[in-house]
Write an enzyme that holds these catalytic residues in place. Structure first.
Site, mmCIF file in Angstrom:
data_model
loop_
_atom_site.group_PDB
_atom_site.id
_atom_site.type_symbol
_atom_site.label_atom_id
_atom_site.label_comp_id
_atom_site.label_asym_id
_atom_site.label_seq_id
_atom_site.Cartn_x
_atom_site.Cartn_y
_atom_site.Cartn_z
ATOM 1 N N GLY A 46 12.297 0.089 2.286
ATOM 2 C CA GLY A 46 13.284 -0.306 1.286
ATOM 3 C C GLY A 46 14.181 -1.427 1.780
ATOM 4 O O GLY A 46 13.981 -1.958 2.884
ATOM 5 N N ILE A 66 4.178 10.458 4.308
ATOM 6 C CA ILE A 66 3.199 10.896 3.308
ATOM 7 C C ILE A 66 1.956 11.442 4.027
ATOM 8 O O ILE A 66 1.255 12.302 3.506
ATOM 9 C CB ILE A 66 2.815 9.727 2.357
ATOM 10 C CG1 ILE A 66 4.080 9.070 1.770
ATOM 11 C CG2 ILE A 66 1.880 10.204 1.239
ATOM 12 C CD1 ILE A 66 4.995 9.966 0.983
ATOM 13 N N GLY A 67 1.709 10.944 5.220
ATOM 14 C CA GLY A 67 0.591 11.466 6.019
ATOM 15 C C GLY A 67 -0.768 11.018 5.516
ATOM 16 O O GLY A 67 -1.763 11.746 5.648
ATOM 17 N N CYS A 114 -1.859 4.385 12.709
ATOM 18 C CA CYS A 114 -2.472 5.712 12.625
ATOM 19 C C CYS A 114 -2.571 6.267 14.037
ATOM 20 O O CYS A 114 -2.848 5.517 14.971
ATOM 21 C CB CYS A 114 -3.897 5.631 12.079
ATOM 22 S SG CYS A 114 -4.045 4.811 10.517
ATOM 23 N N SER A 132 0.820 -1.215 0.000
ATOM 24 C CA SER A 132 0.000 0.000 0.000
ATOM 25 C C SER A 132 0.857 1.270 0.000
ATOM 26 O O SER A 132 1.857 1.366 0.707
ATOM 27 C CB SER A 132 -0.884 -0.003 1.248
ATOM 28 O OG SER A 132 -1.595 1.215 1.328
ATOM 29 N N GLY A 176 7.083 -2.899 -1.874
ATOM 30 C CA GLY A 176 6.734 -1.491 -1.722
ATOM 31 C C GLY A 176 7.706 -0.580 -2.449
ATOM 32 O O GLY A 176 7.608 -0.368 -3.657
ATOM 33 N N THR A 177 8.696 -0.075 -1.709
ATOM 34 C CA THR A 177 9.623 0.927 -2.238
ATOM 35 C C THR A 177 10.256 0.511 -3.564
ATOM 36 O O THR A 177 10.497 1.344 -4.432
ATOM 37 C CB THR A 177 10.719 1.196 -1.179
ATOM 38 O OG1 THR A 177 10.068 1.613 0.022
ATOM 39 C CG2 THR A 177 11.684 2.275 -1.616
ATOM 40 N N GLY A 199 11.414 -4.423 2.337
ATOM 41 C CA GLY A 199 12.702 -4.534 1.653
ATOM 42 C C GLY A 199 12.774 -5.548 0.531
ATOM 43 O O GLY A 199 13.865 -5.894 0.086
HETATM 44 C C1 LIG Z 1 5.622 6.323 -0.173
HETATM 45 C C2 LIG Z 1 5.045 5.296 0.761
HETATM 46 C C3 LIG Z 1 3.704 5.352 1.126
HETATM 47 C C4 LIG Z 1 3.152 4.381 1.985
HETATM 48 N N1 LIG Z 1 1.819 4.442 2.304
HETATM 49 C C5 LIG Z 1 1.285 3.465 3.077
HETATM 50 C C6 LIG Z 1 -0.130 3.440 3.343
HETATM 51 O O1 LIG Z 1 -0.886 4.291 2.864
HETATM 52 N N2 LIG Z 1 -0.613 2.457 4.147
HETATM 53 C C7 LIG Z 1 0.194 1.478 4.680
HETATM 54 O O2 LIG Z 1 -0.301 0.595 5.387
HETATM 55 N N3 LIG Z 1 1.515 1.455 4.411
HETATM 56 C C8 LIG Z 1 2.076 2.418 3.625
HETATM 57 N N4 LIG Z 1 3.422 2.386 3.343
HETATM 58 C C9 LIG Z 1 4.244 1.278 3.878
HETATM 59 C C10 LIG Z 1 4.411 0.171 2.841
HETATM 60 O O3 LIG Z 1 3.159 -0.367 2.445
HETATM 61 C C11 LIG Z 1 5.330 -0.962 3.364
HETATM 62 O O4 LIG Z 1 4.776 -1.525 4.532
HETATM 63 C C12 LIG Z 1 6.741 -0.444 3.675
HETATM 64 O O5 LIG Z 1 7.145 0.492 2.698
HETATM 65 C C13 LIG Z 1 7.767 -1.572 3.743
HETATM 66 O O6 LIG Z 1 7.880 -2.234 2.508
HETATM 67 P P1 LIG Z 1 9.061 -1.891 1.439
HETATM 68 O O7 LIG Z 1 10.366 -1.968 2.179
HETATM 69 O O8 LIG Z 1 8.925 -2.940 0.369
HETATM 70 O O9 LIG Z 1 8.813 -0.517 0.945
HETATM 71 C C14 LIG Z 1 3.989 3.345 2.494
HETATM 72 C C15 LIG Z 1 5.344 3.299 2.125
HETATM 73 C C16 LIG Z 1 5.891 4.251 1.271
HETATM 74 C C17 LIG Z 1 7.344 4.158 0.875
#
Ligand SMILES: Cc1cc2nc3c(=O)[nH]c(=O)nc-3n(C[C@H](O)[C@H](O)[C@H](O)COP(=O)(O)O)c2cc1C
Length: 307
Positions: free
Chosen positions: A221, A74-75, A133, A24, A269-270, A248
């Site tokens: 990441g 991102i909020g 949240c 997400s 994600g990232t 990651g």
């Molecule tokens: C730009 C950005 C926006 C994200 N927005 C949400 C979100 O709206 N809801 C949520 O549960 N996690 C959000 N996450 C967290 C990711 O879903 C994920 O849990 C986290 O980035 C770790 O995975 P990754 O290392 O593959 O990025 C966000 C992450 C990033 C980088």
């Protein structure tokens, strides 16, 4: 079954054609990625967090690069649940993979209301509950860092919907298994982990936080993977519901670590921001690994750690 190899997996009531989906917030409302990949090849699609009312999100700067990852805030910027249903669902519901809607809220009632509005919307396959949240009634403390608050929010959502409920856990706690157990006893069908650990980066020339007014944000990441794998392994030993591994993941090898630790599916994600084709490459890579290891069913790989 593809050439004798079964890639399917199950998360609650969702039957997925494979175990790979976006995380997400890094995949918009999916349409943004349509020019780059075949969305119908994914295991599921997870959209940006949706709240009751639209949110503008955090002040800039929202994202800073750090070694092996990013720090971001991102909020929960989003269009709000009503516009999501009206404007985004018509596109999403004609896609083949199940749609998982990530939801947020600042009170238990708000979470429950968002769940109830999404409950009978055609094409919504599951809710992923973002408990990271701030709980306004408890002075901004996060729902996901108090096991009782996690329980209350999942119980309230459970009363509103028969959709598959996935609780997304934060790593910002001492013992993540306590939170996994609280969510399971409140009726969650599955768990996803991890969300972003709280982090900070400083520009030493200006001596200001790289995230400006927000000061802190979440680390995401490649840097996250060993923490995520450890937490999935711990949670998989503590509860019996399916787990979606996050943190990651950049490729099939990363995804497989999570699967062997206990994840029935994974989210990227990232890394979508670096290589928008990484989801598809990861699906192919998992299949190639299964062929090389002569493992005909993906399910036999889940929680297969040898000790
Ligand atoms: C730009 C950005 C926006 C994200 N927005 C949400 C979100 O709206 N809801 C949520 O549960 N996690 C959000 N996450 C967290 C990711 O879903 C994920 O849990 C986290 O980035 C770790 O995975 P990754 O290392 O593959 O990025 C966000 C992450 C990033 C980088």
């Amino acid at each position: 079954m593809k050439n004798g190899y079964e890639l399917t997996t199950t998360i609650g009531k969702l039957a997925l054609q494979n175990a790979v989906m976006p995380a997400s917030g890094t995949f918009g409302y999916a349409i943004e990625y349509a020019p780059f990949i075949d969305l119908n090849s994914l295991g599921a699609i997870v959209v940006k967090c949706i709240t009751l009312k639209p949110r503008m999100g955090s002040y800039p700067h929202r994202l800073a690069e750090v070694p092996s990852g990013t720090v971001s805030t991102i909020g929960l910027q989003n269009v709000g649940v009503d516009r999501f249903i009206e404007e985004k669902m018509p596109y999403l519901r004609q896609l083949k993979p199940p749609i998982i809607v990530n939801i947020g809220g600042q009170t238990v009632e708000e979470f429950a209301e968002v769940a109830s509005r999404l409950d009978r919307v055609e094409g919504v396959g599951a809710l992923e509950v973002n408990v990271s949240c701030p709980n306004v009634k408890k002075g901004g403390m996060h729902f996901g860092t108090d096991p009782d608050a996690t329980y209350q929010v999942i119980k309230a959502i459970r009363q509103e919907t028969d959709l598959t409920v996935i609780t997304k856990l934060t790593p910002n706690v001492t013992d993540i298994t306590e939170f996994a157990k609280a969510a399971v006893s409140a009726g969650t069908d599955a768990l996803s982990l991890i969300n972003a650990p709280l982090a900070m980066a400083i520009d030493i020339e200006t001596r200001k936080p790289k995230l400006g007014k927000n000061i802190t944000g979440g680390l995401t990441g490649p840097a996250l993977k060993p923490i995520g794998v450890r937490m999935v392994w711990q949670v998989a030993k503590a509860v019996r519901v399916p787990i979606i591994g996050i943190g990651g993941i950049t490729c099939a090898e990363d995804a497989l670590e999570y699967v062997i630790a206990g994840a029935s599916a994974v989210q990227i994600g990232t890394y979508n921001l670096i290589d928008p084709t990484s989801l598809v490459k990861t699906i192919e890579g998992i299949k190639a690994y299964m062929v090389r290891k002569k493992i005909t069913h993906f399910k036999n790989l889940v929680k297969s750690l040898e000790l």
